[in-house]
Motif scaffolding. Sequence first.
Motif, PDB file in Angstrom:
ATOM      1  N   ILE A 143       1.250  -1.524  -0.329  1.00  0.00           N
ATOM      2  CA  ILE A 143       0.283  -0.015   0.514  1.00  0.00           C
ATOM      3  C   ILE A 143       0.483   1.704  -0.307  1.00  0.00           C
ATOM      4  N   PHE A 144       1.199   1.993  -0.969  1.00  0.00           N
ATOM      5  CA  PHE A 144       1.618   3.595  -1.124  1.00  0.00           C
ATOM      6  C   PHE A 144       0.517   4.925  -1.141  1.00  0.00           C
ATOM      7  N   ASN A 145       1.213   5.497  -1.314  1.00  0.00           N
ATOM      8  CA  ASN A 145       0.388   6.886  -1.480  1.00  0.00           C
ATOM      9  C   ASN A 145       1.245   7.172  -2.857  1.00  0.00           C
ATOM     10  N   LEU A 146       0.405   8.810  -3.108  1.00  0.00           N
ATOM     11  CA  LEU A 146       1.163   9.551  -3.915  1.00  0.00           C
ATOM     12  C   LEU A 146       2.504  10.101  -3.746  1.00  0.00           C
ATOM     13  N   ALA A 147       3.107  10.552  -2.786  1.00  0.00           N
ATOM     14  CA  ALA A 147       4.597  10.422  -2.903  1.00  0.00           C
ATOM     15  C   ALA A 147       5.629   9.945  -3.235  1.00  0.00           C
ATOM     16  N   ASP A 148       5.196   8.353  -2.527  1.00  0.00           N
ATOM     17  CA  ASP A 148       5.444   6.840  -2.956  1.00  0.00           C
ATOM     18  C   ASP A 148       5.669   7.211  -4.514  1.00  0.00           C
ATOM     19  N   LEU A 149       4.559   7.410  -4.979  1.00  0.00           N
ATOM     20  CA  LEU A 149       4.377   6.879  -6.184  1.00  0.00           C
ATOM     21  C   LEU A 149       5.657   7.653  -7.398  1.00  0.00           C
ATOM     22  N   SER A 150       5.729   9.768  -6.719  1.00  0.00           N
ATOM     23  CA  SER A 150       6.484  10.528  -7.572  1.00  0.00           C
ATOM     24  C   SER A 150       8.192  10.064  -7.307  1.00  0.00           C
ATOM     25  N   VAL A 151       8.189   9.502  -6.219  1.00  0.00           N
ATOM     26  CA  VAL A 151       9.708   8.746  -5.809  1.00  0.00           C
ATOM     27  C   VAL A 151      10.319   7.806  -6.931  1.00  0.00           C
ATOM     28  N   THR A 152       8.865   6.510  -6.973  1.00  0.00           N
ATOM     29  CA  THR A 152       8.992   5.914  -8.083  1.00  0.00           C
ATOM     30  C   THR A 152       9.181   5.682  -9.094  1.00  0.00           C
ATOM     31  N   THR A 153       8.369   7.178 -10.161  1.00  0.00           N
ATOM     32  CA  THR A 153       8.175   7.367 -11.184  1.00  0.00           C
ATOM     33  C   THR A 153      10.001   8.447 -11.155  1.00  0.00           C
ATOM     34  N   GLY A 154      10.260   9.292 -10.522  1.00  0.00           N
ATOM     35  CA  GLY A 154      11.053   9.703 -10.958  1.00  0.00           C
ATOM     36  C   GLY A 154      12.408   8.926 -11.037  1.00  0.00           C
ATOM     37  N   MET A 155      12.464   7.887 -10.242  1.00  0.00           N
ATOM     38  CA  MET A 155      13.510   6.855 -10.109  1.00  0.00           C
ATOM     39  C   MET A 155      13.189   6.642 -11.549  1.00  0.00           C
ATOM     40  N   ILE A 156      12.166   5.534 -11.749  1.00  0.00           N
ATOM     41  CA  ILE A 156      11.984   5.533 -12.942  1.00  0.00           C
ATOM     42  C   ILE A 156      13.123   6.202 -14.554  1.00  0.00           C
ATOM     43  N   ILE A 157      12.461   7.317 -14.474  1.00  0.00           N
ATOM     44  CA  ILE A 157      12.515   8.688 -15.223  1.00  0.00           C
ATOM     45  C   ILE A 157      14.276   8.454 -15.836  1.00  0.00           C
ATOM     46  N   LEU A 158      15.166   8.449 -14.068  1.00  0.00           N
ATOM     47  CA  LEU A 158      15.973   9.132 -14.323  1.00  0.00           C
ATOM     48  C   LEU A 158      16.816   7.689 -14.918  1.00  0.00           C
ATOM     49  N   VAL A 159      16.504   6.602 -14.638  1.00  0.00           N
ATOM     50  CA  VAL A 159      17.201   4.475 -15.445  1.00  0.00           C
ATOM     51  C   VAL A 159      17.151   5.320 -16.496  1.00  0.00           C
ATOM     52  N   ILE A 160      15.751   5.378 -17.053  1.00  0.00           N
ATOM     53  CA  ILE A 160      15.589   4.981 -18.636  1.00  0.00           C
ATOM     54  C   ILE A 160      16.337   6.259 -19.324  1.00  0.00           C
ATOM     55  N   MET A 161      17.013   7.571 -18.859  1.00  0.00           N
ATOM     56  CA  MET A 161      17.568   8.826 -19.061  1.00  0.00           C
ATOM     57  C   MET A 161      18.778   8.213 -19.111  1.00  0.00           C
ATOM     58  N   THR A 162      18.988   7.542 -18.487  1.00  0.00           N
ATOM     59  CA  THR A 162      20.451   7.272 -18.565  1.00  0.00           C
ATOM     60  C   THR A 162      20.617   6.297 -19.301  1.00  0.00           C
ATOM     61  N   PHE A 163      20.242   5.372 -19.689  1.00  0.00           N
ATOM     62  CA  PHE A 163      20.342   4.855 -20.629  1.00  0.00           C
ATOM     63  C   PHE A 163      20.377   5.511 -22.002  1.00  0.00           C
ATOM     64  N   LYS A 164      19.097   6.113 -21.902  1.00  0.00           N
ATOM     65  CA  LYS A 164      19.345   6.586 -23.282  1.00  0.00           C
ATOM     66  C   LYS A 164      20.762   7.833 -23.087  1.00  0.00           C
ATOM     67  N   LYS A 165      20.689   7.970 -22.549  1.00  0.00           N
ATOM     68  CA  LYS A 165      22.196   9.129 -22.394  1.00  0.00           C
ATOM     69  C   LYS A 165      23.854   7.739 -23.028  1.00  0.00           C
ATOM     70  N   LYS A 166      23.093   6.692 -22.365  1.00  0.00           N
ATOM     71  CA  LYS A 166      25.002   5.542 -22.735  1.00  0.00           C
ATOM     72  C   LYS A 166      25.212   5.675 -24.217  1.00  0.00           C
ATOM     73  N   LYS A 167      23.073   5.283 -24.894  1.00  0.00           N
ATOM     74  CA  LYS A 167      23.058   4.421 -26.138  1.00  0.00           C
ATOM     75  C   LYS A 167      23.210   5.474 -26.959  1.00  0.00           C
ATOM     76  N   THR A 168      23.342   7.063 -26.568  1.00  0.00           N
ATOM     77  CA  THR A 168      24.036   7.526 -27.552  1.00  0.00           C
ATOM     78  C   THR A 168      25.287   8.442 -27.685  1.00  0.00           C
ATOM     79  N   THR A 169      26.090   7.831 -26.589  1.00  0.00           N
ATOM     80  CA  THR A 169      27.806   8.338 -26.365  1.00  0.00           C
ATOM     81  C   THR A 169      28.287   6.869 -27.053  1.00  0.00           C
ATOM     82  N   ALA A 170      27.078   5.858 -27.127  1.00  0.00           N
ATOM     83  CA  ALA A 170      28.394   5.026 -27.458  1.00  0.00           C
ATOM     84  C   ALA A 170      28.139   4.446 -28.954  1.00  0.00           C
TER      85      ALA A 170
END
Length: 170
Positions: A143-170
């Motif tokens: 059971i979670f709340n909107l703050a938890d959802l915001s933190v999790t969503t932010g983390m997922i976006i950061l992971v995706i952005m990290t992979f995108k940056k690695k892909k463009t620099t490779a």
Amino acid sequence: MKLTKRSIYIILVIVLTIAADQISKVMVKQNVTLRTEVNPGERIPIIGDAFILMHVENTGAFLGMGSELNDTLRVLLLLILPIVVLGFVLRHIFLDKSLDNWSLFAFASIIGGGIANVYDRIVYRRVTDFLYIDLGGVFRTGIFNLADLSVTTGMIILVIMTFKKKKTTA
């Protein structure tokens, strides 16, 4: 500090995240029966049995982790440490001008969610949680709340952005 469009964007995401979380918690506290060990509380289906609203008060962190810690450790790990980390992350996003808008949004969402839950721990000594997802046993959340959802969503976006940056620099 000069208020630029970038700074206003960061502040706006943080404030809106905190506001949405706090408003949702007030609404749940006023309208949904609290679930306790003695009282099962209400289970209000939002989308069938897959997305359910219920009301619990959590003295720990995500999924109740840390609720069994003694008061000193709980204050250190669930209040002081998060405040210090949030301060460093906030400083980082204001100073690092190379961050793209998605990363800024992700970090600001994490900070907003973190502040909202820390606020609850300081003011109420617990965090109100109310959302539950059960996709037929294949995927289940705590059971979670909107703050938890915001933190999790932010983390997922950061992971995706990290992979995108690695892909463009490779």
